[in-house]
Write a protein that holds these residues in place. Structure first.
Motif, PDB file in Angstrom:
ATOM      1  N   LYS A 242      18.303 -14.915 -34.302  1.00  0.00           N
ATOM      2  CA  LYS A 242      17.357 -14.317 -33.363  1.00  0.00           C
ATOM      3  C   LYS A 242      16.004 -15.011 -33.472  1.00  0.00           C
ATOM      4  N   ARG A 243      15.403 -15.314 -32.326  1.00  0.00           N
ATOM      5  CA  ARG A 243      14.118 -16.015 -32.310  1.00  0.00           C
ATOM      6  C   ARG A 243      12.969 -15.004 -32.416  1.00  0.00           C
ATOM      7  N   TYR A 244      12.076 -15.254 -33.371  1.00  0.00           N
ATOM      8  CA  TYR A 244      10.902 -14.389 -33.559  1.00  0.00           C
ATOM      9  C   TYR A 244       9.640 -15.185 -33.253  1.00  0.00           C
ATOM     10  N   SER A 245       8.817 -14.626 -32.363  1.00  0.00           N
ATOM     11  CA  SER A 245       7.566 -15.268 -31.975  1.00  0.00           C
ATOM     12  C   SER A 245       6.568 -15.225 -33.115  1.00  0.00           C
ATOM     13  N   HIS A 246       5.592 -16.168 -33.087  1.00  0.00           N
ATOM     14  CA  HIS A 246       4.503 -16.104 -34.062  1.00  0.00           C
ATOM     15  C   HIS A 246       3.517 -14.986 -33.723  1.00  0.00           C
ATOM     16  N   THR A 247       3.710 -14.346 -32.551  1.00  0.00           N
ATOM     17  CA  THR A 247       2.858 -13.214 -32.168  1.00  0.00           C
ATOM     18  C   THR A 247       3.311 -11.959 -32.907  1.00  0.00           C
ATOM     19  N   ILE A 248       2.360 -11.314 -33.588  1.00  0.00           N
ATOM     20  CA  ILE A 248       2.675 -10.109 -34.352  1.00  0.00           C
ATOM     21  C   ILE A 248       2.310  -8.871 -33.540  1.00  0.00           C
ATOM     22  N   ASN A 249       3.217  -7.898 -33.526  1.00  0.00           N
ATOM     23  CA  ASN A 249       2.924  -6.628 -32.883  1.00  0.00           C
ATOM     24  C   ASN A 249       1.958  -5.845 -33.772  1.00  0.00           C
ATOM     25  N   PRO A 250       0.725  -5.578 -33.291  1.00  0.00           N
ATOM     26  CA  PRO A 250      -0.261  -4.926 -34.158  1.00  0.00           C
ATOM     27  C   PRO A 250       0.138  -3.515 -34.590  1.00  0.00           C
ATOM     28  N   LYS A 251       1.100  -2.908 -33.885  1.00  0.00           N
ATOM     29  CA  LYS A 251       1.514  -1.543 -34.242  1.00  0.00           C
ATOM     30  C   LYS A 251       2.548  -1.524 -35.373  1.00  0.00           C
ATOM     31  N   THR A 252       3.355  -2.591 -35.490  1.00  0.00           N
ATOM     32  CA  THR A 252       4.436  -2.601 -36.487  1.00  0.00           C
ATOM     33  C   THR A 252       4.231  -3.639 -37.589  1.00  0.00           C
ATOM     34  N   GLY A 253       3.426  -4.665 -37.298  1.00  0.00           N
ATOM     35  CA  GLY A 253       3.269  -5.751 -38.260  1.00  0.00           C
ATOM     36  C   GLY A 253       4.407  -6.748 -38.223  1.00  0.00           C
ATOM     37  N   LEU A 254       5.351  -6.535 -37.318  1.00  0.00           N
ATOM     38  CA  LEU A 254       6.512  -7.431 -37.220  1.00  0.00           C
ATOM     39  C   LEU A 254       6.373  -8.350 -36.009  1.00  0.00           C
ATOM     40  N   PRO A 255       7.014  -9.536 -36.070  1.00  0.00           N
ATOM     41  CA  PRO A 255       6.898 -10.462 -34.940  1.00  0.00           C
ATOM     42  C   PRO A 255       7.634  -9.960 -33.708  1.00  0.00           C
ATOM     43  N   VAL A 256       7.156 -10.418 -32.567  1.00  0.00           N
ATOM     44  CA  VAL A 256       7.672  -9.986 -31.271  1.00  0.00           C
ATOM     45  C   VAL A 256       8.934 -10.768 -30.927  1.00  0.00           C
ATOM     46  N   THR A 257       9.895 -10.098 -30.270  1.00  0.00           N
ATOM     47  CA  THR A 257      11.084 -10.780 -29.756  1.00  0.00           C
ATOM     48  C   THR A 257      11.232 -10.457 -28.272  1.00  0.00           C
ATOM     49  N   GLY A 258      12.082 -11.231 -27.595  1.00  0.00           N
ATOM     50  CA  GLY A 258      12.437 -10.914 -26.208  1.00  0.00           C
ATOM     51  C   GLY A 258      11.815 -11.813 -25.160  1.00  0.00           C
ATOM     52  N   ILE A 259      10.636 -12.384 -25.450  1.00  0.00           N
ATOM     53  CA  ILE A 259       9.936 -13.196 -24.447  1.00  0.00           C
ATOM     54  C   ILE A 259       9.618 -14.574 -25.022  1.00  0.00           C
ATOM     55  N   LYS A 260       9.912 -15.609 -24.243  1.00  0.00           N
ATOM     56  CA  LYS A 260       9.559 -16.979 -24.650  1.00  0.00           C
ATOM     57  C   LYS A 260       8.158 -17.362 -24.226  1.00  0.00           C
ATOM     58  N   SER A 261       7.782 -16.991 -23.010  1.00  0.00           N
ATOM     59  CA  SER A 261       6.426 -17.330 -22.585  1.00  0.00           C
ATOM     60  C   SER A 261       5.923 -16.378 -21.509  1.00  0.00           C
ATOM     61  N   VAL A 262       4.606 -16.192 -21.526  1.00  0.00           N
ATOM     62  CA  VAL A 262       3.906 -15.379 -20.517  1.00  0.00           C
ATOM     63  C   VAL A 262       2.756 -16.219 -19.976  1.00  0.00           C
ATOM     64  N   SER A 263       2.673 -16.342 -18.657  1.00  0.00           N
ATOM     65  CA  SER A 263       1.527 -16.997 -18.023  1.00  0.00           C
ATOM     66  C   SER A 263       0.806 -15.968 -17.155  1.00  0.00           C
ATOM     67  N   ILE A 264      -0.496 -15.866 -17.355  1.00  0.00           N
ATOM     68  CA  ILE A 264      -1.331 -14.932 -16.579  1.00  0.00           C
ATOM     69  C   ILE A 264      -2.246 -15.752 -15.677  1.00  0.00           C
ATOM     70  N   ILE A 265      -2.295 -15.393 -14.401  1.00  0.00           N
ATOM     71  CA  ILE A 265      -3.166 -16.076 -13.438  1.00  0.00           C
ATOM     72  C   ILE A 265      -4.156 -15.050 -12.893  1.00  0.00           C
ATOM     73  N   CYS A 266      -5.449 -15.328 -13.023  1.00  0.00           N
ATOM     74  CA  CYS A 266      -6.473 -14.413 -12.503  1.00  0.00           C
ATOM     75  C   CYS A 266      -7.791 -15.174 -12.381  1.00  0.00           C
ATOM     76  N   PRO A 267      -8.845 -14.562 -11.854  1.00  0.00           N
ATOM     77  CA  PRO A 267     -10.089 -15.319 -11.634  1.00  0.00           C
ATOM     78  C   PRO A 267     -10.778 -15.786 -12.914  1.00  0.00           C
ATOM     79  N   SER A 268     -10.584 -15.087 -14.033  1.00  0.00           N
ATOM     80  CA  SER A 268     -11.335 -15.379 -15.255  1.00  0.00           C
ATOM     81  C   SER A 268     -10.421 -15.851 -16.375  1.00  0.00           C
ATOM     82  N   ALA A 269     -10.805 -16.963 -17.034  1.00  0.00           N
ATOM     83  CA  ALA A 269     -10.027 -17.482 -18.164  1.00  0.00           C
ATOM     84  C   ALA A 269     -10.038 -16.485 -19.321  1.00  0.00           C
TER      85      ALA A 269
END
Length: 318
Positions: A242-269
């Motif tokens: 199972k692939r575990y992201s380097h992103t940690i869930n602040p509620k559990t302390g465990l790495p996130v699974t399920g998503i490879k990438s998220v891109s957000i598009i909006c007016p402000s960086a």
């Protein structure tokens, strides 16, 4: 009659890459005068360095570290822009129900080593203990006095999830004020654009294929807008298949699974940067539901099975 004046050069994108805020930045200015463009880029670099000095956790005398050193002890007076950035960060924490939280700085980094040598997750109770100080609700803001107080000793704030985007926006504003009509500030993949390419066409960005099997997944027109991508394809661990992201869930302390990438598009960086990680934490369904409620914000998600999900208001060009 011979005209000795040189013809005005066609505009080009004058680019410079450099390391700032611990990341690779690239600044592009469209101009027909390279000397002028380089001078404007110098101004933008100086602005980013100024912001880095305020926000860095690698310097004892930065305002961020002064706040951290006084956690549980006393409020610390900060510059108005630092106060405002913290206040906006808290609002994003409220919006994402804590999936974004600048108090992540207190996490015990010794638990994590996202490389091929990481063979098992820490025990759930140990992971949970490592995030016990992460709680944006324990940031006390006093606007009249411009002070910030962290309630718990050992609490630490950090701007890793929002600082690059903030710096990109500020550099863009400075360049526009100086007369740069078209350009890009790219803060290690968090980028903001305005105007058009030298040929008059809109700026476009390619969304990377997480598996690197094709040069890019899709293209988006991004003139006069910003985009930020959070992906686990650069840094992750595979444990029991199972692939575990380097992103940690602040509620559990465990790495996130399920998503490879998220891109957000909006007016402000800044906002794009700040929303990319929490959507990864929240998961496809909850993340998309949040984005679909935000005006002027769009989202593109690739899950662990390479399925593509988009918010309602997105227009892709394959």
């Amino acid at each position: 009659m011979v005209n000795n004046r040189e013809a005005i050069a066609a505009p080009v994108a004058v680019k410079r890459g450099m390391r700032l805020m611990g990341n690779h930045f690239e600044i592009s200015v469209v101009s027909d005068d390279e000397t002028w463009a380089q001078s404007r880029i110098n101004d933008a670099v100086a602005e980013i360095k100024r912001i880095e000095a305020l926000l860095t956790t690698f310097s004892d005398d930065s305002q961020t570290n002064q706040v951290n050193q006084n956690a549980g002890i006393a409020p610390v007076k900060v510059d108005q822009e630092v106060f405002d950035l913290i206040e906006r960060s808290v609002k994003i924490s409220q919006l994402t129900q804590g999936a974004f939280d600048i108090t992540y700085g207190s996490i015990d980094k010794s638990l994590w080593n996202f490389d091929v040598n990481m063979k098992q997750l820490p025990r759930a109770d140990i992971a949970m203990a490592s995030v016990r100080l992460i709680n944006y609700q324990n940031i006390v803001l006093d606007r009249p006095n411009s002070t910030v107080f962290l309630k718990e000793p050992g609490m630490r704030i950090g701007f890793g999830g929002i600082g690059k985007g903030y710096a990109a926006d500020k550099a863009k504003m400075l360049l526009q004020k100086a007369g740069v009509e078209s350009g890009i500030v790219n803060a290690s993949g968090d980028l903001v654009t305005w105007g058009t390419q030298p040929n008059g066409k809109p700026w476009t960005v390619a969304i990377a294929d997480p598996n690197r099997e094709v040069p890019y997944f899709s293209k988006l027109n991004i003139s006069n807008t910003a985009i930020a991508t959070s992906g686990n394809y650069e840094k992750y661990a595979i444990i029991d298949g199972k692939r575990y992201s380097h992103t940690i869930n602040p509620k559990t302390g465990l790495p996130v699974t399920g998503i490879k990438s998220v891109s957000i598009i909006c007016p402000s960086a800044e906002l794009a940067d700040a929303l990319a990680t929490p959507v990864t934490v929240m998961g496809v369904k909850v993340g998309l539901n949040l984005i679909n409620q935000l005006k002027g914000v769009a989202c593109l998600i690739i899950d662990d099975h390479d399925r593509l999900y988009t918010s309602k208001n997105i227009n892709l060009h394959q």
